[in-house]
Design an enzyme around this catalytic site. Structure first.
Site, mmCIF file in Angstrom:
data_model
loop_
_atom_site.group_PDB
_atom_site.id
_atom_site.type_symbol
_atom_site.label_atom_id
_atom_site.label_comp_id
_atom_site.label_asym_id
_atom_site.label_seq_id
_atom_site.Cartn_x
_atom_site.Cartn_y
_atom_site.Cartn_z
ATOM 1 N N LYS A 53 6.706 -17.270 -2.784
ATOM 2 C CA LYS A 53 6.073 -17.376 -1.468
ATOM 3 C C LYS A 53 5.515 -15.991 -1.088
ATOM 4 O O LYS A 53 6.252 -15.087 -0.683
ATOM 5 C CB LYS A 53 7.125 -17.854 -0.456
ATOM 6 N N GLU B 201 14.754 -5.622 -0.276
ATOM 7 C CA GLU B 201 14.112 -4.306 -0.175
ATOM 8 C C GLU B 201 13.377 -4.294 1.155
ATOM 9 O O GLU B 201 12.512 -5.149 1.391
ATOM 10 C CB GLU B 201 13.117 -4.085 -1.323
ATOM 11 N N GLY C 5 10.378 -6.966 2.396
ATOM 12 C CA GLY C 5 9.704 -7.139 3.680
ATOM 13 C C GLY C 5 10.441 -6.365 4.754
ATOM 14 O O GLY C 5 11.095 -5.360 4.468
ATOM 15 N N GLY D 84 14.692 -9.654 6.452
ATOM 16 C CA GLY D 84 15.734 -9.433 5.442
ATOM 17 C C GLY D 84 17.096 -9.911 5.926
ATOM 18 O O GLY D 84 17.863 -10.523 5.172
ATOM 19 N N GLN E 262 -0.888 -5.173 13.068
ATOM 20 C CA GLN E 262 -0.371 -3.891 12.597
ATOM 21 C C GLN E 262 -1.060 -2.744 13.330
ATOM 22 O O GLN E 262 -0.425 -1.746 13.668
ATOM 23 C CB GLN E 262 -0.568 -3.778 11.072
ATOM 24 N N GLU F 111 10.500 2.401 11.871
ATOM 25 C CA GLU F 111 9.392 2.354 10.916
ATOM 26 C C GLU F 111 8.110 1.949 11.643
ATOM 27 O O GLU F 111 8.073 0.931 12.320
ATOM 28 C CB GLU F 111 9.699 1.330 9.817
ATOM 29 N N GLU G 76 15.738 -2.990 -8.358
ATOM 30 C CA GLU G 76 14.634 -3.683 -9.010
ATOM 31 C C GLU G 76 14.061 -2.773 -10.095
ATOM 32 O O GLU G 76 14.258 -1.565 -10.083
ATOM 33 C CB GLU G 76 13.542 -4.013 -7.998
ATOM 34 N N CYS H 105 6.421 1.340 2.097
ATOM 35 C CA CYS H 105 7.832 1.483 2.497
ATOM 36 C C CYS H 105 8.355 2.849 2.107
ATOM 37 O O CYS H 105 9.333 3.331 2.669
ATOM 38 C CB CYS H 105 8.665 0.392 1.850
ATOM 39 N N ASN I 186 1.913 -5.470 1.610
ATOM 40 C CA ASN I 186 1.380 -4.127 1.354
ATOM 41 C C ASN I 186 1.182 -3.779 -0.120
ATOM 42 O O ASN I 186 0.431 -2.870 -0.433
ATOM 43 C CB ASN I 186 2.222 -3.070 2.076
#
Ligand code: NAD
Length: 479
Positions: free
Chosen positions: A172, A247, A225, A230, A328, A380, A459, A281, A149
């Site tokens: 990656k 995250e 992701g 995760g 999606q 989500e 981050e 997110c 995204n």
């Protein structure tokens, strides 16, 4: 004619065509062809990064500064072209694509500066005649795994600090956005990175990503992701006793109080919930609205939704681009069906739209009459779908806002200093916005969340150092 983009392993572009990238605004448009790495290439990339680490970690700040600054300059000079390419492969609008590209340039610029500000501490020991130095060193080989995204900003906010602090990288990117990933790696490579310092392994998460998780030679993994992936990163990293940072998702609340400036609140809701097709997110997916303003707010949001231009991401007039892909789109539609089954009222949108070219167009959806217990409030969706939860007062709004497994961002629209201050203090989120959309952050300050949204150090900004370095304490007795 489509271009073939290869993987970068130990300074060489390698691989044969493995996958095609499709423009979600026009599925007849093939963006390019991309090499798809297998486990062997992933292993080679990890070995190359491992071999390159000693020299890169000891390179002086100037060498790192030069590469990062040059990269920033080239990205900025090519912002329109790169931004357009990003919009073409991901489906966000041209303005959003260019804005994200500028953000990537700013991130490289920031961390170029950080290379010249590295410092340590020197303190006297409790033992006479002994000095104690505390310094930071790179962690080693860092695996960077990114989502689709933010195809250029998220790689930038991981790659820039990793390089600045002397790490080597196996990167990656997400399968859906290889062009942006390839572009950033190509620029860094030409900016003068020694071979093996940055390796690109495009390919399937279950193959290339998994090979990274399973390797004892990857010393740290920075992942952005979904929650599901995760958790895999976390479990595999504990197995190898490696550092990791996650995250993940969000279910971010935007609280609108009776005393809010209505225009500000509507702007926050439209931007936060629907821009970037809701695929952020940090999107405001739960609109928690007090009774006194509820009807006025809902009417104004619907009016604005009705005027939004939904269409081809590359058309300058477009305000909302397509959903990123068929999977999606199906997820968004499934949640719209779930919301209706749960008894929420679909007050706007939610239907597919036809445009000149075939694409994944969905009219932004707004649910009313939802409760915080419904699945559409708890899970989500990651699309242009938001639901309004009507509450009595501020206290109930805060309780509903915090009642979620996630904790990335939150927002409040109010003119009350008392409520704004209380919300900033008591909201259980990593980032809190007052009279601003829940999405949209600065690049020089920490980014991250709480609860199910994030794990590990923050981050961005100087806080990125926590993850990308390890502390060494050295004692010297000078005699
Ligand atoms: P995803 O988890 O499906 O994929 C993310 C990355 O993990 C991809 O590169 C994928 O190939 C890789 N992957 C998949 N399986 C793997 C495995 N077994 N081992 C190693 N790697 C593997 O997520 P996505 O659909 O690309 O992105 C959407 C998600 O990202 C949403 O949940 C969104 O909230 C989240 N996101 C979070 C933030 C944040 O900062 N909190 C930012 C952007 C997106």
């Amino acid at each position: 004619m489509t271009v073939l983009r290869k993987n970068l392993i130990d300074g060489e572009w390698l691989g044969e065509a493995g996958s095609r990238n499709i423009n979600p605004s026009n599925t007849n448009d093939v963006v390019g062809e991309y090499a798809s790495a297998g486990p062997e290439e992933a292993k080679q990339a990890i070995a190359a990064a491992k071999a390159a680490f000693p020299a890169w970690s000891r390179s002086g700040p100037l060498a790192r500064h030069a590469v990062l600054k040059k990269t920033s300059d080239e990205i900025m000079a090519r912002k329109d072209e790169i931004g357009r390419s990003l919009a073409r492969e991901e489906g966000k609008t041209l303005a959003e694509g260019v804005g994200e590209t500028i953000r990537a340039a700013q991130l490289f610029d920031f961390f170029a500066g950080e290379t010249l500000r590295l410092s340590g501490e020197l303190v006297p020991s409790v033992r006479p005649g002994v000095g104690v130095e505390m310094t930071r060193e790179g962690v080693g080989v860092v695996g960077i795994i990114t989502p689709w995204n933010f195809p250029i900003a998220i790689p930038a906010w991981k790659i820039a600090p990793a390089l600045a602090y002397g790490n080597t990288i196996v990167f990656k990117p997400a399968e859906l956005v290889p062009e942006s990933a390839w572009t950033i790696v190509d620029i860094l490579h030409r900016a003068g990175l020694p071979k093996g310092v940055l390796n690109l392994v495009m390919g399937k998460g279950s193959v290339v990503g998994q090979a990274m998780l399973d390797s004892p030679d990857v010393n740290a993994i920075s992942f952005t992701g979904s929650v599901g992936t995760g958790k895999r990163v976390a479990a595999a990293s504990v197995e190898h006793m490696r550092k990791f940072q996650l995250e993940m998702g969000g279910k971010n609340p935007l609280v609108v109080l009776d005393d809010a400036d209505l225009a500000v609140a509507v702007d926050c809701a439209i931007n936060g919930a629907y821009f970037s097709t809701g695929q952020r997110c940090t999107a405001s997916s739960r609109l928690i609205v007090t009774e006194g303003i509820h009807d006025r707010f809902v009417d104004a949001v619907k009016e604005r939704l009705d005027k939004l231009v939904i269409g081809d991401a590359l058309d300058a007039k477009t305000q909302i681009g397509p959903v990123v892909d068929q999977t999606q789109l199906k997820q968004d539609e499934d949640y719209i069906a779930i919301g209706r089954q749960e008894g929420a009222e679909l007050a706007f949108g939610g239907d597919r739209l036809e445009r000149e070219a075939p694409g994944f167009y969905l009219r932004p959806a707004l649910f009313l009459g939802s409760t915080n217990a419904m699945r559409i409030s708890r899970e989500e969706i990651f699309g242009p779908v938001a639901n309004v939860i009507r509450v009595k007062d501020y206290d109930e709004a805060l309780a509903v806002a915090n009642d979620t497994p996630f904790g990335l961002t939150s927002g409040i629209c109010t003119t009350s200093l008392k409520h704004a201050t209380h919300f900033k203090r008591n909201s259980e989120a990593g980032m809190v916005m007052v009279n601003l959309p829940t999405a949209g952050v600065d690049f020089h300050v920490p980014f991250g969340g709480r609860k199910g949204s994030s794990y590990g150090p923050r981050e961005q900004g100087r806080y990125a150092m926590e993850f990308y370095t390890t502390v060494k304490t050295a004692y010297t007795f000078a005699g």
